[in-house]
Enzyme design. Structure first.
Site, PDB file in Angstrom:
ATOM      1  N   VAL A 304      52.142  -1.338  25.661  1.00 19.55           N
ATOM      2  CA  VAL A 304      50.945  -1.819  24.956  1.00 19.55           C
ATOM      3  C   VAL A 304      51.312  -2.471  23.628  1.00 19.55           C
ATOM      4  CG1 VAL A 304      49.314  -0.204  25.992  1.00 19.55           C
ATOM      5  CG2 VAL A 304      50.576   0.487  23.961  1.00 19.55           C
ATOM      6  N   ASP A 305      50.607  -3.546  23.328  1.00 22.80           N
ATOM      7  CA  ASP A 305      50.675  -4.169  22.002  1.00 22.80           C
ATOM      8  C   ASP A 305      49.782  -3.350  21.069  1.00 22.80           C
ATOM      9  OD1 ASP A 305      50.890  -6.279  19.967  1.00 22.80           O
ATOM     10  OD2 ASP A 305      48.813  -6.702  20.514  1.00 22.80           O
ATOM     11  N   LYS A 306      50.007  -3.474  19.778  1.00 22.27           N
ATOM     12  CA  LYS A 306      49.192  -2.717  18.815  1.00 22.27           C
ATOM     13  C   LYS A 306      48.017  -3.532  18.278  1.00 22.27           C
ATOM     14  CE  LYS A 306      50.320  -2.058  14.461  1.00 22.27           C
ATOM     15  NZ  LYS A 306      49.064  -2.389  13.723  1.00 22.27           N
ATOM     16  N   THR A 307      48.336  -4.554  17.484  1.00 22.25           N
ATOM     17  CA  THR A 307      47.299  -5.295  16.768  1.00 22.25           C
ATOM     18  C   THR A 307      46.397  -6.073  17.718  1.00 22.25           C
ATOM     19  OG1 THR A 307      48.826  -5.530  14.917  1.00 22.25           O
ATOM     20  CG2 THR A 307      46.874  -6.956  14.924  1.00 22.25           C
ATOM     21  N   VAL A 505      49.828  -4.498  28.403  1.00 23.46           N
ATOM     22  CA  VAL A 505      48.484  -4.769  27.897  1.00 23.46           C
ATOM     23  C   VAL A 505      48.610  -5.418  26.524  1.00 23.46           C
ATOM     24  CG1 VAL A 505      46.195  -3.826  27.440  1.00 23.46           C
ATOM     25  CG2 VAL A 505      47.701  -2.673  29.080  1.00 23.46           C
TER      26      VAL A 505
END
Length: 612
Positions: A304-307, A505
């Site tokens: 998963v990406d954060k921002t 994601v």
């Protein structure tokens, strides 16, 4: 969506009309030459692909379908012929649409970059094409414009939103000597940038190249139907030959070939995919091809990406800690009043929070911005500083007490940006600004783990402290920070090389290469970038994290149904061929028998339309 709805409607209509016998009556009313011409024209793409496959001494599903179409037409079973052609066209069209989406992603990514730039030559400003820019040219970038090159700031100062490239949640102050990236957004002041790289040599250009390479290097998964027909067609032809040798009845051999038509096997995947895709679309989950239902079913690692993915992607006031008698509302109102003429994104966050709380703002008697540090001003005959610790040291040599510094350090350890509010040389509040985690993320991650997916990895371009804070709060054990787009795709490839099936994601341009490389790339559709959406294989039309585990469940159901349908189709072929070889089934009855597994498979696939 219109395409899938049309296909589903035709399938249902065909089943109803065939059940009451209207289709057979319709075909009887049409002259045979016209029907055969229709079969020839409609089946031409299948026949052509089959011929090209045979030229390469290969047998695939098109070869078997060609035999089935011709055999069914030879004994007057035109409905079966047309049905085979129709569903093969559906499957081929869906594959073609997926390929077109990949090409569209790259095209739109290229168009996103600025095509012209304002440069200084011989003291004059000139507008030129990006291709005409050379190293060491100086480019002028005004507020609201995208930076056209990679380079170093040599004049002016500004705040640049570079989340699309680096994934940083907070806009970054840019002063002389700082580096900027192409395709990032200049939010405030004018800056002059000395060119280091332009065009496809920039970081943004490398993102385009990575997306292209990820799409090109993706292995072409051979469908089960192809592998099945590779061995089944010779077996069917051999059984037909043996039947003729031992029975001396050509009609028995034809019946074997008709019974061997892998209609059910061919329909197993398209019907299940159409049903799953239609049901998913109604829930706001768009899947770009049948392959990705299978890949979703086999996912064992979620990246998963954060921002913008786990978080909202916009800084918001998260904490207000006061010292002394002043209340949180009062100190926030003071800070917002002093910051009301500042263009800095952190100031905007403070002002927005005050507006949400309906706090009255006052007109500052004095205001001055300190580049890269904050602002100072006066209000009701009190002098205020609003900014970072460097501002405190620079203006009046204010030294925050140990307890204030300790609380500021704790907030920073949680990945938050701390703003000091100082009144007449005395710190009266700390205002923390951070990127807020989306609703339902925690519950959804727990549900994903409950599905048996134990490995989750957070990948972000943000700093390690911010990444660690988010990962720890969500129970994600592994995280990678400070990643450029090429690092993200490299990490995905590394995990794939270790044998993991990856669901990635993300939402930003910087996620696009990794989304394209992953076994399943999933984009947050509502606020995600167009490029991320096009590069992905699954799109969430709502930024609802509950849809992530739902997508995995949908993939597992679809893949399970496909396997069930294939088993039913193979079993039906085997029984029908056996009965045809001993004369129990004539060619006409063999063709009629094909309807039995077709109906069973259709009913089994239809269950997916109502699955939760």
């Amino acid at each position: 969506m219109l395409f899938l709805s049309t296909v589903s409607g035709i399938v249902i209509m065909e089943m109803l009309l065939e059940h009451v016998g209207l289709i057979d009556q319709a075909f009887q009313a049409v002259p045979v030459p016209i029907v055969l011409a229709g079969v020839a024209v409609g089946g031409y793409p299948i026949f052509k692909r089959s011929f090209m496959s045979l030229k390469e001494t290969s047998i695939n599903v098109d070869t078997m379908m060609s035999v089935g179409i011709i055999a069914a037409a030879a004994i007057g079973q035109y409905v079966s012929s047309i049905l085979i052609i129709f569903f093969m066209a559906v499957a081929h069209r869906m594959e073609k649409m997926t390929a077109e989406k990949s090409r569209k992603a790259v095209k739109e990514l290229i168009e996103l970059a600025p095509r012209t730039a304002a440069i200084l030559r011989e003291g004059k400003e000139t507008q030129v094409m990006i291709e005409e820019i050379s190293s060491h040219d100086v480019v002028i970038v005004r507020p609201g414009e995208k930076v056209p090159v990679d380079g170093t700031v040599v004049g002016g100062h500004s705040v640049v939103d570079q989340s699309s490239i680096t994934g940083e949640s907070m806009p970054v102050e840019k002063l002389v000597g700082d580096h900027v990236f192409a395709a990032t957004l200049n939010q405030s002041g004018m800056i002059k940038v000395e060119v280091e790289r332009a065009g496809r040599d920039t970081t943004f250009g490398r993102i385009i190249k990575l997306v292209e390479e990820a799409d090109a290097s993706k292995p072409k998964v051979q469908r089960f139907a192809d592998r099945y027909t590779k061995y089944f067609l010779p077996l069917a032809l051999g059984l037909a030959g043996l039947t003729y040798i031992f029975s001396g009845q050509a009609v028995f051999s034809i019946a074997v070939l008709v019974a061997a038509c892998p209609c059910a096997v061919g329909l197993a995947t398209p019907l299940s995919v159409v049903a799953s895709a239609g049901a998913s679309a109604k829930r706001g989950l768009l899947v770009k091809g049948g392959l990705y239902f299978e890949n979703l079913a086999k996912v064992d690692t979620v990246v998963v990406d954060k921002t913008g993915t786990l978080t909202l992607g916009a800084p918001r006031v998260s904490d207000v800690i006061t010292f002394g008698d002043a209340s949180g509302e009062k100190t926030l109102g003071i800070a917002a009043s002093i910051e009301r003429y500042s263009e800095h994104p952190l100031a905007s966050s403070i002002i927005r929070r005050a507006a949400e709380m309906r706090l009255p703002l006052s007109e500052p008697e004095f205001f001055e911005a300190a580049v890269g540090k904050g602002v100072q001003g006066s209000l009701n005959q009190h002098a205020y500083l609003v900014g970072n610790e460097n501002l405190l040291k620079e203006r009046g040599a204010v030294n925050a007490p140990p307890d204030v510094k300790e609380k500021a350090k704790k907030l920073e350890s949680e990945g938050k940006t701390v703003v000091y509010l100082v009144e007449d040389g005395r710190p009266i509040a700390l205002i923390a600004v951070s990127d807020t985690i989306r609703e339902q993320v925690r519950e959804s991650i727990a549900e994903i783990k409950g599905l048996g997916i134990k490995k989750m990895v957070l990948m972000t371009g943000d700093n390690e402290m911010a990444a660690s804070a988010v990962a720890n709060s969500l129970g994600i054990a592994e995280f990678k920070a400070n990643l450029q787009p090429e690092h993200k795709i490299a990490e995905v490839r590394r995990l794939q090389a270790e044998g993991h099936r990856i669901l990635m994601v993300g939402d930003g341009i910087n996620d696009a290469p990794a989304l394209a490389q992953a076994d399943v790339g999933m984009a947050m559709g509502r606020h995600g970038s167009d490029i991320a959406i096009e590069a992905s294989h699954v799109t969430l039309m709502k930024d609802d994290w509950k849809m992530v585990p739902q997508a995995i469940k949908t993939g597992r159901r679809a893949y399970g149904t496909i396997k069930q349908n294939i088993v039913m189709g193979i079993a039906a072929n085997a029984v029908a061929m056996g009965l045809a070889s001993i004369g129990v089934l004539t060619p006409v009855f063999a063709a009629a028998a094909q309807a039995v597994p077709d109906v069973l498979i259709s009913l089994n696939a239809a269950r997916l339309l109502y699955a939760n």
